[in-house]
Design an enzyme around this catalytic site. Structure first.
Site, PDB file in Angstrom:
ATOM      1  N   ASP A   1      -8.473  17.799 -17.562  1.00 45.05           N
ATOM      2  CA  ASP A   1      -7.879  16.679 -17.849  1.00 45.05           C
ATOM      3  C   ASP A   1      -7.037  16.923 -18.860  1.00 45.05           C
ATOM      4  O   ASP A   1      -5.659  16.575 -19.116  1.00 45.05           O
ATOM      5  CB  ASP A   1      -8.942  15.685 -18.114  1.00 45.05           C
ATOM      6  CG  ASP A   1      -8.381  14.274 -18.569  1.00 45.05           C
ATOM      7  OD1 ASP A   1      -7.413  13.844 -18.043  1.00 45.05           O
ATOM      8  OD2 ASP A   1      -8.936  13.583 -19.674  1.00 45.05           O
TER       9      ASP A   1
ATOM     10  N   HIS B   1       2.304  14.161 -21.846  1.00 41.96           N
ATOM     11  CA  HIS B   1       2.552  13.183 -22.838  1.00 41.96           C
ATOM     12  C   HIS B   1       2.323  13.724 -24.371  1.00 41.96           C
ATOM     13  O   HIS B   1       3.196  13.192 -25.118  1.00 41.96           O
ATOM     14  CB  HIS B   1       1.955  11.726 -23.022  1.00 41.96           C
ATOM     15  CG  HIS B   1       0.308  11.634 -23.304  1.00 41.96           C
ATOM     16  ND1 HIS B   1      -0.498  11.886 -22.735  1.00 41.96           N
ATOM     17  CD2 HIS B   1       0.149  11.155 -24.701  1.00 41.96           C
ATOM     18  CE1 HIS B   1      -1.604  11.808 -23.419  1.00 41.96           C
ATOM     19  NE2 HIS B   1      -1.176  11.312 -24.403  1.00 41.96           N
TER      20      HIS B   1
ATOM     21  N   LYS C   1     -15.341  14.215 -25.223  1.00 40.75           N
ATOM     22  CA  LYS C   1     -15.190  12.858 -25.281  1.00 40.75           C
ATOM     23  C   LYS C   1     -16.553  12.401 -25.908  1.00 40.75           C
ATOM     24  O   LYS C   1     -17.437  13.349 -25.963  1.00 40.75           O
ATOM     25  CB  LYS C   1     -15.110  11.979 -23.982  1.00 40.75           C
ATOM     26  CG  LYS C   1     -13.758  12.244 -23.368  1.00 40.75           C
ATOM     27  CD  LYS C   1     -13.379  11.220 -22.216  1.00 40.75           C
ATOM     28  CE  LYS C   1     -12.146  11.460 -21.687  1.00 40.75           C
ATOM     29  NZ  LYS C   1     -11.012  11.041 -22.271  1.00 40.75           N
TER      30      LYS C   1
ATOM     31  N   HIS D   1      -2.161  19.303 -22.134  1.00 43.95           N
ATOM     32  CA  HIS D   1      -2.037  19.107 -23.503  1.00 43.95           C
ATOM     33  C   HIS D   1      -2.696  20.499 -24.347  1.00 43.95           C
ATOM     34  O   HIS D   1      -1.651  20.767 -25.328  1.00 43.95           O
ATOM     35  CB  HIS D   1      -3.027  18.082 -24.062  1.00 43.95           C
ATOM     36  CG  HIS D   1      -2.829  16.843 -23.277  1.00 43.95           C
ATOM     37  ND1 HIS D   1      -1.702  16.397 -22.502  1.00 43.95           N
ATOM     38  CD2 HIS D   1      -3.740  15.600 -23.164  1.00 43.95           C
ATOM     39  CE1 HIS D   1      -1.846  15.263 -21.931  1.00 43.95           C
ATOM     40  NE2 HIS D   1      -3.021  14.796 -22.243  1.00 43.95           N
TER      41      HIS D   1
ATOM     42  N   LYS E   1       0.334  13.889 -15.302  1.00 46.04           N
ATOM     43  CA  LYS E   1      -0.582  15.029 -15.031  1.00 46.04           C
ATOM     44  C   LYS E   1      -2.186  14.318 -14.319  1.00 46.04           C
ATOM     45  O   LYS E   1      -2.178  13.131 -14.562  1.00 46.04           O
ATOM     46  CB  LYS E   1      -0.773  15.595 -16.296  1.00 46.04           C
ATOM     47  CG  LYS E   1      -1.303  14.610 -17.548  1.00 46.04           C
ATOM     48  CD  LYS E   1      -2.253  15.327 -18.532  1.00 46.04           C
ATOM     49  CE  LYS E   1      -3.648  14.996 -17.960  1.00 46.04           C
ATOM     50  NZ  LYS E   1      -4.343  14.109 -18.378  1.00 46.04           N
TER      51      LYS E   1
ATOM     52  N   GLU F   1       0.895  -1.118  -0.045  1.00 48.76           N
ATOM     53  CA  GLU F   1      -0.068   0.038  -0.108  1.00 48.76           C
ATOM     54  C   GLU F   1       0.813   0.952  -0.168  1.00 48.76           C
ATOM     55  O   GLU F   1       2.075   1.372   0.546  1.00 48.76           O
ATOM     56  CB  GLU F   1      -0.782  -0.022   1.368  1.00 48.76           C
ATOM     57  CG  GLU F   1      -1.592  -1.273   1.523  1.00 48.76           C
ATOM     58  CD  GLU F   1      -2.989  -1.239   1.172  1.00 48.76           C
ATOM     59  OE1 GLU F   1      -3.446   0.062   0.627  1.00 48.76           O
ATOM     60  OE2 GLU F   1      -3.775  -1.928   1.025  1.00 48.76           O
ATOM     61  N   PHE F   2       0.412   2.189  -0.741  1.00 46.99           N
ATOM     62  CA  PHE F   2       1.231   3.588  -0.651  1.00 46.99           C
ATOM     63  C   PHE F   2       1.345   4.012   0.882  1.00 46.99           C
ATOM     64  O   PHE F   2       2.453   4.838   1.043  1.00 46.99           O
ATOM     65  CB  PHE F   2       0.716   4.566  -1.457  1.00 46.99           C
ATOM     66  CG  PHE F   2       0.406   4.217  -2.790  1.00 46.99           C
ATOM     67  CD1 PHE F   2       1.343   3.604  -3.791  1.00 46.99           C
ATOM     68  CD2 PHE F   2      -0.770   4.481  -3.515  1.00 46.99           C
ATOM     69  CE1 PHE F   2       1.068   3.143  -4.893  1.00 46.99           C
ATOM     70  CE2 PHE F   2      -1.037   3.877  -4.786  1.00 46.99           C
ATOM     71  CZ  PHE F   2      -0.060   3.506  -5.584  1.00 46.99           C
TER      72      PHE F   2
ATOM     73  N   GLU G   1     -12.115  13.164 -28.982  1.00 49.45           N
ATOM     74  CA  GLU G   1     -12.052  11.859 -28.759  1.00 49.45           C
ATOM     75  C   GLU G   1     -13.479  11.220 -29.070  1.00 49.45           C
ATOM     76  O   GLU G   1     -14.416  11.643 -28.794  1.00 49.45           O
ATOM     77  CB  GLU G   1     -11.859  11.475 -27.264  1.00 49.45           C
ATOM     78  CG  GLU G   1     -10.115  12.083 -27.034  1.00 49.45           C
ATOM     79  CD  GLU G   1      -9.815  11.759 -25.660  1.00 49.45           C
ATOM     80  OE1 GLU G   1      -9.062  10.555 -25.789  1.00 49.45           O
ATOM     81  OE2 GLU G   1     -10.322  12.203 -24.446  1.00 49.45           O
TER      82      GLU G   1
HETATM   83  C1  BG6 Z   1      -4.822  11.588 -21.339  1.00 50.27           C
HETATM   84  C2  BG6 Z   1      -6.410  12.087 -20.966  1.00 50.27           C
HETATM   85  O1  BG6 Z   1      -4.055  12.517 -20.874  1.00 50.27           O
HETATM   86  O2  BG6 Z   1      -4.905  11.816 -22.783  1.00 50.27           O
HETATM   87  C3  BG6 Z   1      -7.354  11.361 -21.485  1.00 50.27           C
HETATM   88  O3  BG6 Z   1      -6.205  11.850 -19.298  1.00 50.27           O
HETATM   89  C4  BG6 Z   1      -7.347  11.250 -22.793  1.00 50.27           C
HETATM   90  O4  BG6 Z   1      -8.528  11.503 -20.851  1.00 50.27           O
HETATM   91  C5  BG6 Z   1      -5.969  10.938 -23.153  1.00 50.27           C
HETATM   92  O5  BG6 Z   1      -8.235  10.301 -23.325  1.00 50.27           O
HETATM   93  C6  BG6 Z   1      -5.677  11.066 -24.720  1.00 50.27           C
HETATM   94  O6  BG6 Z   1      -4.309  10.577 -25.272  1.00 50.27           O
HETATM   95  P1  BG6 Z   1      -4.117  10.432 -26.761  1.00 50.27           P
HETATM   96  O7  BG6 Z   1      -2.407  10.459 -26.845  1.00 50.27           O
HETATM   97  O8  BG6 Z   1      -4.702   9.293 -27.151  1.00 50.27           O
HETATM   98  O9  BG6 Z   1      -4.559  11.717 -27.342  1.00 50.27           O
END
Ligand code: BG6
Length: 509
Positions: free
Chosen positions: A258, A201, A361, A263, A171, A106-107, A239
């Protein structure tokens, strides 16, 4: 190598050499999560497959599961088989899996962290990992501080003169400005800034890095990249998926926290920033911070923002349920799954050019792009009927899918009249390059192991982004209500109305 030592593999004279990580252990917290299975474990395999990990590389999984090493290897095997980018090679897998270990815990259990400390020390001896550890926190944000403190208490965070420690934080970094500052203080008590890698990312995506190449390696784009030619900019991350099994993370966070805070604001920064003095991490991050500090929200947020929540609908011929019917989502939830916001930039280059950001989404399709929409030509010598179908010129950087760049402009329709219509000129990565692009996480994990920080936002950028978003979140929190939009569609009407007020329309998804 210490964190501050120059990395010889980054020397321009050696740029043809592959960048390879030195001896180290990567400790992955949250190894049972979705991200780990779909992205992190496959990316680690892909790096191994490309020969970019050192021979004794070791991966330690830590999670609250009653697993042994073999269970962990089996789960990782399945993840790699299903999601890796590069072909599966038995010899690569066998070699990698020999270095895979699991520590259950556990953390908040000091005993589990003591066991972890013993496990990594053992790896230093048995696999020559040199006392170099990277801790990847792919865990719910509420555990960041607990884990960081445990790393300190157990001595795991303590580096010696010849070894390094790095911590990777997924994140969102905080959920508003205040919590981001608090989290930063906690992490800083344990790790120095150069050891902290905040993940976004999107910065690991080739197409995102290409924004800077397009702008600053070429002659023809930069002269028109400003308020004299650009009418407005649209940044879209649509998405087609819902929230999947991430109710616990997503509810209460919502689309803006999010992805807009990180991003989309990073995409804005790369699109709008000035040329950095060099491509050193300090210079690039300083320019990004400068432009983020010039971003301004319009005065009336009810006119400049929109949000929505997906309702049931049809997607790809399949009936899908609405957000409130998703498992784990309370009926009363007002969390948004779609968010749009209009931003302005107080700079000479961008004064008066709105930047419209939207994400959602369960929209009709998956697309992420940055589109510069240009002003109409100042004078049209053609008749109105000839140019009826002519829109505005646009330069579109397609982040995904169909990675590439499109220039949209008017062209004469073949025939006897002078009719002019929009056409596209395309650059597609798939056609111009034979090599497929590495996944974002391959690039970022390698950068962590090498100790190369330019693609990781620093704290200042994180805080500036929250400064932009906090008033929007407060505005929405006061209103509570969230508009419903049909799954498989284009988002809430409010987002179209927001554009219509400015006499503009969103680009078609
Ligand atoms: C993440 C979000 O950072 O990026 C997600 O938390 C999202 O909600 C995802 O679906 C999308 O990543 P990518 O690389 O598929 O555009």
């Amino acid at each position: 190598m210490t964190d501050t030592a120059p990395n010889p593999l980054r020397d321009p004279r050696d740029k043809r050499l592959p960048r390879v990580a030195g001896p180290c252990v990567l400790v992955l917290f949250g190894v049972t999560g979705d991200l780990s299975r779909k992205k992190l474990l496959p990316a680690i395999y892909d790096l191994a497959n490309r020969g970019l990990l050192p021979p004794g590389f070791s991966l330690v999984g830590f999670a609250r599961r009653d697993w042994d090493h073999q269970d962990f290897r089996q789960i990782a095997y399945e993840a790699v088989k299903q999601h890796a980018r590069t072909p599966f090679r038995e010899d690569v897998w066998n070699h990698l899996s020999e270095g895979m270990h699991f520590v259950p815990g556990e953390f908040n259990d000091p005993g589990a962290f003591d066991a972890l400390a013993m496990a990594v020390k053992e790896l230093d001896t048995s696999r020559g990992t040199g006392g170099n550890y990277a801790f990847y926190l792919s865990i719910p944000p509420k555990f960041f501080s607990t884990v960081t403190e445990q790393l300190q208490r157990s001595g795991l965070a303590e580096r010696s003169e010849n070894s390094w420690r790095r911590v990777v934080i997924e994140k969102p970094f905080g959920h508003d400005l205040k919590s981001a500052q608090e989290l930063n203080d906690i992490v800083h008590r344990v790790f120095p800034e150069e050891s902290i890698f905040r993940i976004d990312h999107y910065l690991g995506k080739e197409t995102v890095q290409n924004i800077l190449a397009l702008r600053f390696a070429n002659t023809m784009f930069e002269p028109i990249w400003n308020r004299s030619y650009v009418d407005h900019v649209q940044i879209t991350m649509a998405e087609d998926i819902g929230i999947g099994g991430r109710a616990g993370y997503y509810d209460g966070i919502g689309a803006a926290r999010d992805v807009i805070q990180n991003h989309l604001l990073q995409l804005l920064a790369l699109t709008a920033m000035e040329e950095p003095t060099s491509f050193s991490s300090e210079a690039v991050r300083a320019e990004k911070a400068k432009i983020l500090s010039q971003v301004r929200l319009p005065d009336d947020l009810s006119l400049a923002t929109a949000r929505g929540q997906y309702a049931a609908g049809w997607q790809g011929g399949v009936k899908v349920s609405g957000y409130l019917e998703e498992e784990g989502i309370p009926q009363s939830s007002t969390t948004e799954t779609y968010a749009a916001v209009k931003l302005e930039i107080d700079s000479r280059r961008w004064a008066g050019v709105p930047f419209y950001l939207r994400t959602g989404k369960r929209l009709s399709r998956r697309v992420t792009e940055v589109a510069l929409v240009f002003q109409q030509a100042p004078h049209q010598p053609f008749s109105q009927t000839d140019t009826e179908e002519l829109g505005q010129n646009a330069l579109v950087m397609r982040v995904q899918p169909d990675e590439g760049i499109t220039v949209r402009f008017g062209s004469k329709v073949p025939g006897t009249s002078m009719e002019i219509r929009d056409v596209n000129m395309d650059f597609a990565y798939g056609e111009s390059f034979t090599e497929s692009s590495p996944e974002a996480y391959e690039r970022l994990i390698l950068d962590v192991l090498i100790g190369d920080p330019p693609l990781f936002p620093r704290q200042e950028e994180v805080e500036l982004s929250w400064r932009i978003l906090d008033p929007v979140e407060e505005h929405w929190a006061e209103r509570k209500k969230v508009e419903q939009y049909k799954s498989g569609g284009y988002g809430p009407d409010g987002a179209d109305e927001m554009m219509a007020r400015d006499g503009r329309v969103w680009r078609r998804l």
